[in-house]
Design a protein around this motif. Structure first.
Motif, PDB file in Angstrom:
ATOM      1  N   ASP A  31       0.706  -1.448  -0.080  1.00  7.65           N
ATOM      2  CA  ASP A  31       0.087  -0.167  -0.144  1.00  7.65           C
ATOM      3  C   ASP A  31       1.243   0.879  -0.101  1.00  7.65           C
ATOM      4  N   GLU A  32       1.496   1.109   0.730  1.00  4.24           N
ATOM      5  CA  GLU A  32       2.522   2.268   0.610  1.00  4.24           C
ATOM      6  C   GLU A  32       3.200   2.698  -0.430  1.00  4.24           C
ATOM      7  N   VAL A  33       4.035   1.457  -1.413  1.00  6.87           N
ATOM      8  CA  VAL A  33       4.390   2.038  -2.660  1.00  6.87           C
ATOM      9  C   VAL A  33       3.382   2.364  -2.983  1.00  6.87           C
ATOM     10  N   THR A  34       2.138   1.745  -3.544  1.00  6.80           N
ATOM     11  CA  THR A  34       0.636   2.561  -4.031  1.00  6.80           C
ATOM     12  C   THR A  34       0.907   3.719  -3.864  1.00  6.80           C
ATOM     13  N   ASP A  35       0.681   4.087  -2.644  1.00  8.43           N
ATOM     14  CA  ASP A  35       0.337   5.734  -1.929  1.00  8.43           C
ATOM     15  C   ASP A  35       1.142   6.851  -2.523  1.00  8.43           C
ATOM     16  N   ALA A  36       2.952   6.495  -2.665  1.00  6.51           N
ATOM     17  CA  ALA A  36       3.489   7.207  -2.880  1.00  6.51           C
ATOM     18  C   ALA A  36       3.568   7.584  -4.337  1.00  6.51           C
ATOM     19  N   MET A  37       3.489   6.361  -5.211  1.00  7.88           N
ATOM     20  CA  MET A  37       3.249   7.073  -7.087  1.00  7.88           C
ATOM     21  C   MET A  37       1.824   7.528  -7.334  1.00  7.88           C
ATOM     22  N   ALA A  38       1.322   7.358  -5.850  1.00  9.43           N
ATOM     23  CA  ALA A  38      -0.267   8.318  -5.855  1.00  9.43           C
ATOM     24  C   ALA A  38       0.517   9.771  -5.686  1.00  9.43           C
ATOM     25  N   ARG A  39       1.132   9.847  -5.331  1.00 13.39           N
ATOM     26  CA  ARG A  39       1.183  11.295  -4.831  1.00 13.39           C
ATOM     27  C   ARG A  39       2.747  11.802  -5.885  1.00 13.39           C
ATOM     28  N   GLY A  40       3.001  10.748  -6.424  1.00 16.04           N
ATOM     29  CA  GLY A  40       4.060  11.205  -7.736  1.00 16.04           C
ATOM     30  C   GLY A  40       5.494  11.005  -6.817  1.00 16.04           C
ATOM     31  N   LEU A  45      13.771   0.532  -4.419  1.00 17.33           N
ATOM     32  CA  LEU A  45      14.595  -0.028  -3.551  1.00 17.33           C
ATOM     33  C   LEU A  45      15.685  -0.601  -3.769  1.00 17.33           C
ATOM     34  N   ARG A  46      16.703  -0.341  -3.370  1.00 16.47           N
ATOM     35  CA  ARG A  46      18.112  -0.929  -4.412  1.00 16.47           C
ATOM     36  C   ARG A  46      18.396  -2.350  -4.021  1.00 16.47           C
ATOM     37  N   GLY A  47      18.646  -2.709  -5.567  1.00 17.96           N
ATOM     38  CA  GLY A  47      18.870  -4.642  -5.293  1.00 17.96           C
ATOM     39  C   GLY A  47      17.713  -4.872  -5.796  1.00 17.96           C
ATOM     40  N   PHE A  48      16.443  -4.348  -5.799  1.00 18.38           N
ATOM     41  CA  PHE A  48      15.424  -4.825  -6.126  1.00 18.38           C
ATOM     42  C   PHE A  48      14.613  -4.217  -8.144  1.00 18.38           C
ATOM     43  N   GLY A  49      14.746  -2.986  -7.076  1.00 18.69           N
ATOM     44  CA  GLY A  49      13.597  -1.961  -8.022  1.00 18.69           C
ATOM     45  C   GLY A  49      13.589  -0.992  -8.139  1.00 18.69           C
ATOM     46  N   ALA A  50      13.061  -0.218  -9.006  1.00 21.90           N
ATOM     47  CA  ALA A  50      12.786   1.180  -8.476  1.00 21.90           C
ATOM     48  C   ALA A  50      11.272   1.394  -9.283  1.00 21.90           C
ATOM     49  N   PHE A  51       9.843   2.083  -8.269  1.00 20.78           N
ATOM     50  CA  PHE A  51       9.358   2.136  -9.185  1.00 20.78           C
ATOM     51  C   PHE A  51       8.700   3.844  -9.364  1.00 20.78           C
ATOM     52  N   SER A  52       8.251   3.972 -10.291  1.00 21.60           N
ATOM     53  CA  SER A  52       8.097   5.845 -10.469  1.00 21.60           C
ATOM     54  C   SER A  52       7.118   5.675 -11.374  1.00 21.60           C
ATOM     55  N   VAL A  53       6.650   6.816 -11.744  1.00 19.97           N
ATOM     56  CA  VAL A  53       5.670   7.374 -12.372  1.00 19.97           C
ATOM     57  C   VAL A  53       5.687   7.950 -13.781  1.00 19.97           C
ATOM     58  N   LYS A  54       5.186   7.313 -14.979  1.00 18.10           N
ATOM     59  CA  LYS A  54       5.636   8.199 -15.860  1.00 18.10           C
ATOM     60  C   LYS A  54       4.324   9.057 -16.733  1.00 18.10           C
ATOM     61  N   LYS A  55       5.004  10.040 -17.531  1.00 17.48           N
ATOM     62  CA  LYS A  55       3.993  10.466 -18.051  1.00 17.48           C
ATOM     63  C   LYS A  55       3.538  10.745 -19.405  1.00 17.48           C
ATOM     64  N   ARG A  56       1.794  10.249 -19.911  1.00 14.75           N
ATOM     65  CA  ARG A  56       1.837  10.105 -21.002  1.00 14.75           C
ATOM     66  C   ARG A  56       1.125  11.023 -21.884  1.00 14.75           C
ATOM     67  N   ASP A  57       1.934  11.762 -22.978  1.00 19.62           N
ATOM     68  CA  ASP A  57       1.366  13.208 -23.400  1.00 19.62           C
ATOM     69  C   ASP A  57      -0.102  12.727 -24.004  1.00 19.62           C
ATOM     70  N   ALA A  58      -1.296  13.911 -24.157  1.00 22.46           N
ATOM     71  CA  ALA A  58      -2.429  14.028 -24.269  1.00 22.46           C
ATOM     72  C   ALA A  58      -1.923  13.200 -25.742  1.00 22.46           C
ATOM     73  N   ARG A  59      -2.590  12.710 -26.717  1.00 25.59           N
ATOM     74  CA  ARG A  59      -2.825  11.900 -28.255  1.00 25.59           C
ATOM     75  C   ARG A  59      -3.775  11.895 -28.571  1.00 25.59           C
ATOM     76  N   VAL A  60      -3.659  11.836 -30.024  1.00 22.61           N
ATOM     77  CA  VAL A  60      -5.250  11.951 -30.685  1.00 22.61           C
ATOM     78  C   VAL A  60      -4.933  10.249 -31.044  1.00 22.61           C
ATOM     79  N   GLY A  61      -5.779   9.883 -30.484  1.00 21.92           N
ATOM     80  CA  GLY A  61      -6.180   7.779 -30.328  1.00 21.92           C
ATOM     81  C   GLY A  61      -7.198   7.989 -31.301  1.00 21.92           C
ATOM     82  N   LYS A  75      -1.722  11.022 -19.276  1.00 27.56           N
ATOM     83  CA  LYS A  75      -2.161  10.485 -17.871  1.00 27.56           C
ATOM     84  C   LYS A  75      -0.887   9.951 -17.790  1.00 27.56           C
ATOM     85  N   HIS A  76      -1.489   9.210 -16.586  1.00 29.78           N
ATOM     86  CA  HIS A  76       0.306   9.055 -15.996  1.00 29.78           C
ATOM     87  C   HIS A  76       0.193   8.015 -15.308  1.00 29.78           C
ATOM     88  N   VAL A  77       1.187   7.018 -15.693  1.00 33.11           N
ATOM     89  CA  VAL A  77       1.162   5.330 -15.621  1.00 33.11           C
ATOM     90  C   VAL A  77       2.326   5.266 -14.595  1.00 33.11           C
TER      91      VAL A  77
END
Lengths: 94, 100
Positions: A31-40, A45-61, A75-77
């Motif tokens: 939950d802490e990981v998800t909450d952190a990403m929801a705040r941007g 986590l050294r040795g394991f990996g890093a969670f981050s938030v990436k911005k996807r630009d607006a586009r015409v689909g 949107k942010h993913v």
């Protein structure tokens, strides 16, 4: 491995803890990981990996069925990058 | 977006607050969670955490790569890579939390 199996392994290793506390511990971590990403925030986590938030630009689909154009908002993913140690371990190098 | 990074310390602090174990034991528990996940992945298992996401190991076959600077061809050996697929819940929470 699923969440309940992970909880079971931790519980087996820590017989002095109640099962329900182990559940709370494991849930708190995720939950802490998800909450952190929801705040941007990033979670590194050294040795394991890093969670981050990436911005996807607006586009015409396009609606693939009808071909109609649709505006897709910015949107942010969530994104995960594997840590060096774990990447090496997956390849039998550590 | 605030540029802040959480580490193991923040996770163990959260465990400490939530369950009231010692800081030391909280840190050890965070470590064992990560260790068990890493071990399962190293064995080639998928790690599926409901409402969080799924970590899976994929095999990549050998291919010829190119050094983008020199244009020189370099062989890339077959390797295993880890992918993370976030759950819908996580995607929704990250999308709505970062709306501008």
């Amino acid at each position: 491995m699923i969440r309940s199996e992970l909880i079971q392994k931790i519980a087996d290793e820590n017989p002095h803890l109640y099962q329900r506390d182990v559940e709370r511990i494991v849930n708190t971590i995720f939950d802490e990981v998800t909450d952190a990403m929801a705040r941007g925030y990033r979670v590194e986590l050294r040795g394991f990996g890093a969670f981050s938030v990436k911005k996807r630009d607006a586009r015409v689909g396009r609606n693939p069925r009808t071909g109609a154009t649709v505006d897709v908002e910015e949107k942010h993913v969530p994104f995960f990058k594997t840590g060096k140690l774990l990447r090496d371990r997956l390849n039998g190098k550590a | 977006m605030a540029d802040k990074t959480l580490t193991r310390m923040d996770l163990s602090e959260a465990v400490f607050r939530e369950v009231g174990l010692s800081r030391n034991e909280s840190a050890q528990l965070v470590e064992s969670v990560l260790d068990h996940m890493s071990d399962a992945l190293t064995r080639g298992e998928q790690v599926k955490i409901s409402s969080f996401g799924t970590f899976s190991v994929r095999d990549k076959s050998a291919r010829v790569g190119r050094n983008p600077k020199t244009g020189e061809e370099v062989p890339i050996n077959p390797r295993r890579v880890l992918t993370f697929r976030p759950s819908h819940l996580m995607k929704d929470r990250v999308a709505s939390g970062n709306k501008s």
